[in-house]
Write an enzyme that holds these catalytic residues in place. Structure first.
Site, mmCIF file in Angstrom:
data_model
loop_
_atom_site.group_PDB
_atom_site.id
_atom_site.type_symbol
_atom_site.label_atom_id
_atom_site.label_comp_id
_atom_site.label_asym_id
_atom_site.label_seq_id
_atom_site.Cartn_x
_atom_site.Cartn_y
_atom_site.Cartn_z
ATOM 1 N N ASP A 34 0.843 -1.202 0.000
ATOM 2 C CA ASP A 34 0.000 0.000 0.000
ATOM 3 C C ASP A 34 0.869 1.239 0.000
ATOM 4 O OD1 ASP A 34 -2.012 -1.738 0.162
ATOM 5 O OD2 ASP A 34 -2.744 -1.122 2.151
ATOM 6 N N PHE A 35 1.977 1.147 0.737
ATOM 7 C CA PHE A 35 2.869 2.294 0.863
ATOM 8 C C PHE A 35 3.423 2.689 -0.511
ATOM 9 C CE2 PHE A 35 7.176 3.982 1.453
ATOM 10 C CZ PHE A 35 6.874 5.125 2.187
ATOM 11 N N GLU A 36 3.905 1.685 -1.255
ATOM 12 C CA GLU A 36 4.466 1.977 -2.584
ATOM 13 C C GLU A 36 3.386 2.521 -3.521
ATOM 14 O OE1 GLU A 36 7.849 -1.280 -3.506
ATOM 15 O OE2 GLU A 36 5.940 -2.048 -2.724
ATOM 16 N N ASP A 38 0.659 4.177 -2.646
ATOM 17 C CA ASP A 38 0.339 5.561 -2.275
ATOM 18 C C ASP A 38 1.392 6.530 -2.785
ATOM 19 O OD1 ASP A 38 -1.944 4.816 -1.090
ATOM 20 O OD2 ASP A 38 -1.125 4.711 0.948
ATOM 21 N N SER A 83 -35.022 -8.887 -18.495
ATOM 22 C CA SER A 83 -34.745 -9.712 -17.310
ATOM 23 C C SER A 83 -34.739 -11.181 -17.743
ATOM 24 C CB SER A 83 -35.764 -9.443 -16.219
ATOM 25 O OG SER A 83 -37.023 -9.754 -16.699
ATOM 26 N N LEU A 84 -34.667 -12.068 -16.791
ATOM 27 C CA LEU A 84 -34.560 -13.485 -17.108
ATOM 28 C C LEU A 84 -35.762 -14.245 -16.575
ATOM 29 C CD1 LEU A 84 -30.856 -14.060 -16.040
ATOM 30 C CD2 LEU A 84 -31.730 -14.097 -18.367
ATOM 31 N N GLU A 113 -23.205 -19.213 -14.974
ATOM 32 C CA GLU A 113 -22.636 -18.106 -14.196
ATOM 33 C C GLU A 113 -23.433 -18.005 -12.913
ATOM 34 O OE1 GLU A 113 -23.162 -14.653 -16.669
ATOM 35 O OE2 GLU A 113 -22.503 -15.792 -18.408
ATOM 36 N N LYS A 115 -25.583 -16.065 -10.192
ATOM 37 C CA LYS A 115 -26.467 -14.910 -10.298
ATOM 38 C C LYS A 115 -26.111 -13.973 -9.154
ATOM 39 C CE LYS A 115 -31.248 -13.855 -11.389
ATOM 40 N NZ LYS A 115 -31.471 -12.703 -10.555
ATOM 41 N N ASP A 117 -26.145 -10.974 -6.715
ATOM 42 C CA ASP A 117 -27.331 -10.297 -6.188
ATOM 43 C C ASP A 117 -27.035 -8.831 -5.911
ATOM 44 O OD1 ASP A 117 -29.859 -9.995 -5.347
ATOM 45 O OD2 ASP A 117 -29.642 -11.087 -3.459
ATOM 46 N N ARG A 136 -30.695 -0.128 -14.913
ATOM 47 C CA ARG A 136 -31.701 -0.824 -15.711
ATOM 48 C C ARG A 136 -32.948 0.026 -15.909
ATOM 49 N NH1 ARG A 136 -35.986 -4.349 -14.997
ATOM 50 N NH2 ARG A 136 -36.148 -5.807 -16.729
ATOM 51 N N TYR A 226 -22.013 -9.826 -19.463
ATOM 52 C CA TYR A 226 -22.655 -9.786 -20.787
ATOM 53 C C TYR A 226 -22.017 -8.699 -21.632
ATOM 54 C CZ TYR A 226 -26.926 -9.970 -23.793
ATOM 55 O OH TYR A 226 -27.821 -10.121 -24.812
ATOM 56 N N LYS A 312 -33.061 -20.290 -9.572
ATOM 57 C CA LYS A 312 -32.953 -19.615 -8.267
ATOM 58 C C LYS A 312 -32.867 -20.657 -7.152
ATOM 59 C CE LYS A 312 -34.427 -15.527 -7.769
ATOM 60 N NZ LYS A 312 -34.954 -14.326 -8.170
ATOM 61 N N CYS A 406 -46.621 -3.499 28.646
ATOM 62 C CA CYS A 406 -45.267 -3.205 28.199
ATOM 63 C C CYS A 406 -44.257 -3.917 29.102
ATOM 64 C CB CYS A 406 -45.025 -1.700 28.229
ATOM 65 S SG CYS A 406 -43.317 -1.276 27.854
ATOM 66 N N CYS A 409 -42.282 -1.004 31.142
ATOM 67 C CA CYS A 409 -42.862 -0.071 32.116
ATOM 68 C C CYS A 409 -44.217 -0.523 32.640
ATOM 69 C CB CYS A 409 -42.977 1.326 31.500
ATOM 70 S SG CYS A 409 -44.267 1.427 30.261
ATOM 71 N N CYS A 424 -46.485 0.734 23.101
ATOM 72 C CA CYS A 424 -46.596 1.137 24.505
ATOM 73 C C CYS A 424 -46.922 2.625 24.474
ATOM 74 C CB CYS A 424 -45.269 0.897 25.236
ATOM 75 S SG CYS A 424 -45.223 1.776 26.817
ATOM 76 N N CYS A 430 -41.702 5.513 29.734
ATOM 77 C CA CYS A 430 -41.174 4.167 29.449
ATOM 78 C C CYS A 430 -39.679 4.284 29.108
ATOM 79 C CB CYS A 430 -41.978 3.578 28.298
ATOM 80 S SG CYS A 430 -41.438 1.945 27.798
HETATM 81 S S1 IVH Z 1 -27.798 -12.009 -17.810
HETATM 82 C C1 IVH Z 1 -30.497 -11.010 -21.271
HETATM 83 N N1 IVH Z 1 -26.166 -12.891 -15.943
HETATM 84 O O1 IVH Z 1 -30.343 -10.910 -12.894
HETATM 85 C C2 IVH Z 1 -29.524 -11.333 -20.189
HETATM 86 N N2 IVH Z 1 -27.943 -11.490 -15.275
HETATM 87 O O2 IVH Z 1 -33.148 -11.604 -13.552
HETATM 88 C C3 IVH Z 1 -29.872 -10.678 -18.932
HETATM 89 N N3 IVH Z 1 -27.983 -11.014 -12.883
HETATM 90 O O3 IVH Z 1 -31.226 -7.995 -14.626
HETATM 91 C C4 IVH Z 1 -29.006 -10.769 -17.800
HETATM 92 N N4 IVH Z 1 -26.198 -12.163 -12.351
HETATM 93 O O4 IVH Z 1 -29.375 -7.840 -12.877
HETATM 94 C C5 IVH Z 1 -27.255 -12.145 -16.208
HETATM 95 N N5 IVH Z 1 -24.631 -13.739 -14.415
HETATM 96 C C6 IVH Z 1 -25.699 -12.990 -14.686
HETATM 97 C C7 IVH Z 1 -26.391 -12.304 -13.679
HETATM 98 C C8 IVH Z 1 -27.526 -11.562 -14.017
HETATM 99 C C9 IVH Z 1 -27.155 -11.377 -11.895
HETATM 100 C C10 IVH Z 1 -29.179 -10.170 -12.689
HETATM 101 C C11 IVH Z 1 -29.273 -9.022 -13.654
HETATM 102 C C12 IVH Z 1 -30.545 -9.191 -14.420
HETATM 103 C C13 IVH Z 1 -31.313 -10.093 -13.508
HETATM 104 C C14 IVH Z 1 -32.263 -10.922 -14.345
#
Ligand code: IVH
Length: 668
Positions: A34-36, A38, A83-84, A113, A115, A117, A136, A226, A312, A406, A409, A424, A430
């Site tokens: 970190d020092f180098e 910085d 979305s998916l 991949e 997912k 969150d 989005r 993506y 999921k 409560c 009190c 309460c 209280c």
């Molecule tokens: S692919 C058309 N890959 O999940 C392809 N989405 O339910 C669309 N997400 O809006 C997305 N990990 O925010 C893709 N490895 C991943 C993901 C991913 C998380 C989220 C993303 C998307 C939502 C869809």
């Protein structure tokens, strides 16, 4: 130093720092201390300060730009952000495979991949430089959050190498690592702010902040999944992701190329528990057909691609014994039942307590002490009880009755019409309510009395020195010195920070009073509307309802608060101590309408005025402060050391550019 040499050195340093950022933030394997690091950064900062015209807008020193004002600019997505489709079972996944195979007869490969969150983001790069990052939104139009995204260190501002398309978009998920989330929430509790429910909400809340320097401090991260564009290097999604990693993006090495659906299922079961060891939250697996031509043949439904699906994971559950139920009394008197459980391992942590929400939920599940209950860890911080295994119920278990009094009190609890919670009503007698109100009053967003803390409040209350917020102002150094926690210096500091809070503006005082449902924003609106506390105390329900954002619930809570003589007395005593009980007019004053309807960007530094004062002045003359030059900017006020890129952009868009002096002439 000669400018030519400086230019060369600045480039060398920027490249080297970018390389180390990549090692540290993307690969998690730093090669220098970190020092180098910085030292390199400092050298670059100094050179850039010396030669401002050589500052590259994408230099590693330029991640945090100036504040955003007002709202984010809405931008139409070049490629819709879909979305998916979700699935929860291996059977449904096999059905998906069947549908895909009807269209694709050979060469099918799936990319698996995790997912991630968090919050989806689309980032556009032109000639290897990050130009725009958009959320989005509704899938068609999102918010331009470029200034905030630039602060995320794992996202490259400039790409590595040279063989990337001239223009492309990369999509990914902005996440808040769990350890960052934990420490932010700890701090929020100390500051009296509501903790974030989960890392996803924290990431999304952070991305919407208007101050990029705060965003930078929140340590967000971004995983990319993506790549979109016309001239992508490969016909394979998997290979494009691997390539994107070479360009400097954080593409997790958990991605996996599966030859058939059984291999996909193997990946899913491997990560079902292993995912809890990752530094960030995941809620499933995304399965994508890898070949882009195959993707094209499969196409899209109205909302989702036919070439991808999200599997999921079910929220994890565990069964354990319910030992007892505690009742917590909050600052507003709200009663929260909390279950004490026999410790059980769940989703990476040991769970001993779970939320029970309210009386209705307990009755609905017919939960009894001694029951074997099902605990689930969803998106919330505290796990919740979702069911009871009645087959394991001990014979002696009796139906649970919600408390009537409560626990702190003894007052008889009330349950207002239409509310799920019990309260309460003894708000002035209280103890947890009294202490909670004082803690709220001294918290950072209210009176910001930082010389006191939760434990001191407890002590002052137990010693009988402070019963309400007005008592704080009567405290003397001598009284504090008589307590074990205080020495000369800390007692002086405490008294000084109490005195200093007398300068806190009225809206924060009003918020600090802790009137139920009157949060920060409502307090501001009320203060602005009525101007002072007397007008608020005298206001009728109708008059209160006339305020923006005040509905029946808030209006009646305000009326009730001031109808209690003790509260009225507290306000009078606070007045006696000199606390701010009316708005400082200059805060909201309008000076003219000269700039009305104009979107104004200020940039650089100014000689006769600070940036904050200048912004205030713009607002007072009716102008709208904007963070970045865009198509609808009316004017750019250019100060010293303004970035060349900003000037250039303004010129290109034909935005009027004025200097400090010209600006003052304009508003005179
Ligand atoms: S692919 C058309 N890959 O999940 C392809 N989405 O339910 C669309 N997400 O809006 C997305 N990990 O925010 C893709 N490895 C991943 C993901 C991913 C998380 C989220 C993303 C998307 C939502 C869809």
């Amino acid at each position: 130093m000669e400018p030519d040499y400086a230019q060369q050195r600045i480039k060398e340093l920027a490249d080297e720092i970018n390389r180390h950022n990549y090692q540290y933030y993307v690969l998690s394997s730093p090669t220098i201390s970190d020092f180098e690091y910085d030292k390199l950064l400092k050298e670059l900062e100094q050179l850039e300060a010396q030669f401002p015209s050589l500052v590259d807008p994408n230099s590693p020193t330029q991640r945090v730009g100036s504040d955003l004002t007002g709202e984010f600019v809405q931008v139409k997505h070049r490629y819709q952000m879909l979305s998916l489709a979700n699935t929860y079972s291996p059977e449904e996944l096999k059905d998906f495979d069947g549908r895909v195979r009807k269209v694709i007869d050979n060469g099918l490969e799936y990319v698996c991949e995790l997912k991630y969150d968090g919050v989806a983001i689309g980032i556009t790069y032109r000639n290897g430089v990050l130009v725009q990052a958009v959320t989005r939104g509704d899938g068609t139009v999102g918010d331009d959050v470029t200034a905030n995204v630039r602060t995320i260190k794992s996202i490259p501002l400039k790409l590595h190498g040279a063989n990337f398309p001239a223009e492309f978009e990369i999509r990914g998920e902005i996440v808040m690592p769990r350890n960052v989330f934990d420490s932010i929430n700890k701090q929020r509790e100390i500051d009296g702010d509501t903790p974030f429910a989960n890392p996803r909400n924290a990431a999304s809340g952070t991305l919407k902040l208007l101050d990029p320097s705060v965003v930078a401090s929140r340590k967000l991260d971004c995983y990319l999944y993506y790549v979109l564009g016309d001239n992508l290097p490969y016909e394979s999604h998997y290979q494009n992701l691997v390539k994107a990693r070479e360009w400097g993006f954080k593409v997790p090495d958990t991605i996996y190329l599966a030859q058939d659906i059984d291999a996909v299922l193997g990946f899913i079961s491997k990560w079902e528990t292993k995912r809890h060891n990752l530094l960030f939250d995941t809620d499933g697996v995304v399965v994508k057909v890898s070949n882009l031509k195959h993707q094209k043949s499969l196409g899209f439904t109205a909302k989702t691609p036919r070439w991808a699906i999200a599997y999921k994971y079910k929220a994890e559950q565990a069964a354990t014994e319910l030992l007892s139920i505690d009742f917590q009394v909050g600052r507003t008197g709200a009663i929260t039942p909390v279950a004490n459980l026999s410790p059980v391992h769940l989703a990476g942590t040991t769970v001993k307590r779970a939320s029970l929400h309210n009386a209705d939920q307990i009755a609905l599940l017919d939960i009894r002490i001694g029951d074997t209950v099902l605990v689930e860890k969803g998106g919330e911080i505290i796990p919740k009880i979702v069911g009871v295994d009645t087959t394991k119920r001990p014979q002696v278990a009796i139906p649970f009755e919600f408390i009537a009094a409560c626990p702190e009190c003894g007052a008889t609890l009330v349950r207002p019409d239409g509310e799920a919670k019990h309260y309460c009503p003894n708000d002035t007698g209280c103890p947890p309510q009294i202490k909670g109100r004082i803690e709220h009053f001294i918290s950072r967003k209210a009176l910001n009395i930082d010389g006191l803390g939760e434990e001191t409040v407890e002590l002052l209350y137990s010693k009988g020195l402070v019963h309400n917020v007005a008592d704080l102002y009567a405290l003397t150094k001598e009284q504090l010195l008589g307590l074990e926690r205080f020495a000369q210096k800390s007692a002086e500091n405490a008294v000084a920070s109490i005195r200093k809070s007398l300068e806190i503006p009225f809206p924060r005082v009003l918020f600090g009073l802790g009137i139920r449902y009157v949060g920060e924003t409502t307090a501001k609106k009320l203060a602005q509307h009525f101007g002072n506390i007397d007008a608020i105390m005298a206001a009728s329900t109708e008059e209160l309802l006339a305020v923006d954002e005040v509905g029946e619930r808030i209006a009646s809570s305000i009326k009730e608060f001031f109808s209690i003589p003790k509260n009225y007395d507290i306000v009078e005593r606070l007045r006696g101590f000199g606390i701010q009980l009316k708005v400082d007019k200059s805060q909201f004053e309008t000076l003219s309408v000269t700039l009305s309807g104009m979107n104004i960007v200020i940039s650089g530094s100014f000689t006769t005025i600070s940036r904050e004062e200048l912004k205030e002045l713009i607002a007072k003359h009716g102008g709208n402060n904007q963070s970045a030059v865009s198509g609808n900017t009316s004017m750019l006020v250019a100060g010293h050391k303004i970035g060349p890129a900003k000037l250039e952009k303004a010129r290109k868009l034909g935005v009027r550019i004025v200097n400090e002096e010209e600006f003052f002439k304009l508003i005179q």
